[in-house]
Write an enzyme that holds these catalytic residues in place. Structure first.
Site: not given
Length: 497
Positions: A74, A149, A173
């Site tokens: 990520k 996220s 997230s």
């Protein structure tokens, strides 16, 4: 290229490499081919370094649990030496000159990282639709959110580009996108995984980094490899008895589970399809020999959202200030309106405001701890609804105008304090916070929590259920999730639909 690539989880692929039945290069060929085919439709990966990964495969990867397995990180908290870090922002473009501690530990498992995944700006919203890189599409339905996220990581895993990917969780997230993309996601206990060396505790300890996976055992094996205190760690927590992987492979003892049905954000409506999956999951757990009893944590929901927003807004202001100090003002010139607004709010708050919010967090920790003295874990939805269409969760044009007006007005009055006291923040943040009405509990309390993919909506979108464990007890969560997976409760991934 290895045609059976998607039929194996990460441990399965690594086993084939160790036996010499397939090479790390062949696995990378398969991952790259799938990324080339699927990513133009998904927009899950925003930065690639294939050549570097091929060089790694050729030179020989470290010997570990996942040697040769293609991997993605990520693009938010994971610094990967030699590659850019944008944090989902049009402004930020930092060339990483070091590896985060967790990246070092992940590299030591033998994974072969070849790219970074999409994330909303600074991970501040629970849908991956940043202005910097564009929206990530749900692998089950184009035009729908993949969550956030860690939406890029979840989409890459669910679509079969990689069997697992690095992710992070500050308000849900990891669990949120895992639920909306039909994957498995664990948020570890506070302090279980390292956050450094540059960060001690993200968002006052709310943030935890780990992975999104398809199988329970992959998540467990990665946590075995990455967990443990680092130099300067603010938390040093007890290691498990035995390994997490062993726990994932064995059935748990009969458990008493609290059925948590009341959202912790006022005005949240839980979708009927989600409630139906919750009821079905409770029945299936009871059929396995567990006892499921309705019970709720005694939490002040009017204060709960406020305390969380105070902490996040304060840290958003700090993050922007820190980036500007270290890398220059040009890195924060094009921030998205909601980011600017949260920073504005953060600057308007005092140290006393933050202390009050942290006391509120302690009250929630205490009340949830009391509940978990009676129950082994909590069962609840991960998200109150299945995935929504793009454009629903990011601020509307009107919201953005209000935010920009607030920034101008702030020159004359303390707009931040007014926004909190007037109810403006509650109104503007409700569409996002209401979707986090069940995940926030894990971040505020620091408790470990998982999202398991156990349902589908009539529109063909995944529905996840959440299990929240006692502090430092990922072991029981892995055992229950592994049992659910082996009994066939998990839904099929997007590439197998």
């Amino acid at each position: 290229m290895f045609k059976e690539y998607t039929q194996y989880d990460a441990l399965g692929l690594a086993d084939l490499v160790s036996k010499g039945e397939v090479s790390a290069k062949e696995l990378l060929d398969s991952a790259v081919a799938r990324a080339n085919k699927l990513n133009p439709k998904l927009n899950a990966i925003i930065h690639r370094f294939d050549e570097r990964a091929y060089d790694q495969a050729q030179a020989g990867l470290p010997s570990g649990a996942f040697t040769g397995v293609p991997y993605l990180l990520k693009d938010l908290s994971y610094s990967f030496e030699g590659e850019p870090l944008t944090m989902g922002s049009r402004s930020v473009n930092i060339q990483s000159d070091y590896d985060s501690e967790i990246v070092k530990r992940m590299k030591a498992t033998g994974v072969n990282t070849f790219g970074k995944t999409n994330t909303p700006e600074f991970g501040l919203i629970i849908t991956t639709e940043p202005k910097a890189h564009g929206a990530t599409h749900n692998p089950f339905k184009k035009g729908y959110s993949s969550g956030g996220s860690s939406g890029g990581s979840a989409a890459a895993v669910a679509s079969g580009i990689v069997p697992m990917a690095g992710a992070g969780d500050g308000g849900g997230s990891i669990r949120f996108p895992a639920a909306w993309c039909g994957a498995f996601g664990l948020k570890p206990s506070r302090g279980r995984n390292p956050m450094g060396p540059k960060v001690g505790e993200g968002w006052e300890g709310a943030v935890a980094d780990h992975v999104i996976t398809r199988s329970v055992r992959d998540s467990a094996a990665m946590l075995d490899a990455t967990s443990g205190a680092e130099v300067g760690a603010p938390f040093v927590i007890a290691p498990p008895e035995g390994s997490f992987l062993e726990a994932a492979m064995r059935a748990p003892k009969p458990l008493t589970i609290a059925l948590h049905q009341q959202p912790l954000i006022a005005g949240t409506v839980v979708d009927k399809e989600v409630l139906a999956v919750l009821e079905q999951t409770a029945k299936q757990l009871e059929a396995m020999g567990h006892r499921v009893v309705p019970a709720e944590p005694n939490i002040n929901i009017e204060q709960f959202w406020h305390d969380f927003m105070v902490v996040v807004c304060t840290h958003t202001a700090f993050t922007i200030d820190d980036i500007e100090r270290h890398y220059g003002a040009h890195h924060v010139k094009k921030l998205e309106p909601q980011t600017q607004n949260m920073a504005l709010l953060g600057r308007s708050l005092s140290a006393v405001d933050l202390a009050h919010a942290k006391q509120g967090w302690h009250n929630s920790q205490y009340q949830t701890g009391l509940l978990l003295e009676t129950y082994d874990m909590i069962l609840c939805p991960t998200v109150p609804t299945p995935a929504v269409k793009h454009g629903v969760l990011p601020p509307s044009v009107m919201d953005e105008m209000l935010m920009r007006s607030a920034e101008l007005l702030n020159k004359g009055i303390d707009m931040g304090k007014y926004a909190f006291s007037s109810g403006m923040i509650e109104k503007l943040s409700h569409p996002v916070l209401s979707k986090m009405a069940f995940t926030l509990l894990g971040n505020v309390t620091g408790l470990p929590a998982v999202s398991v993919p156990v349902g589908m909506s009539k529109k063909g979108l995944p529905i996840g259920m959440q299990l929240i464990g006692r502090m430092n007890d990922e072991t029981t969560l892995f055992s229950v999730a592994g049992e659910m997976e082996r009994t066939g409760m998990f839904t099929k991934p997007a590439f197998a639909k």
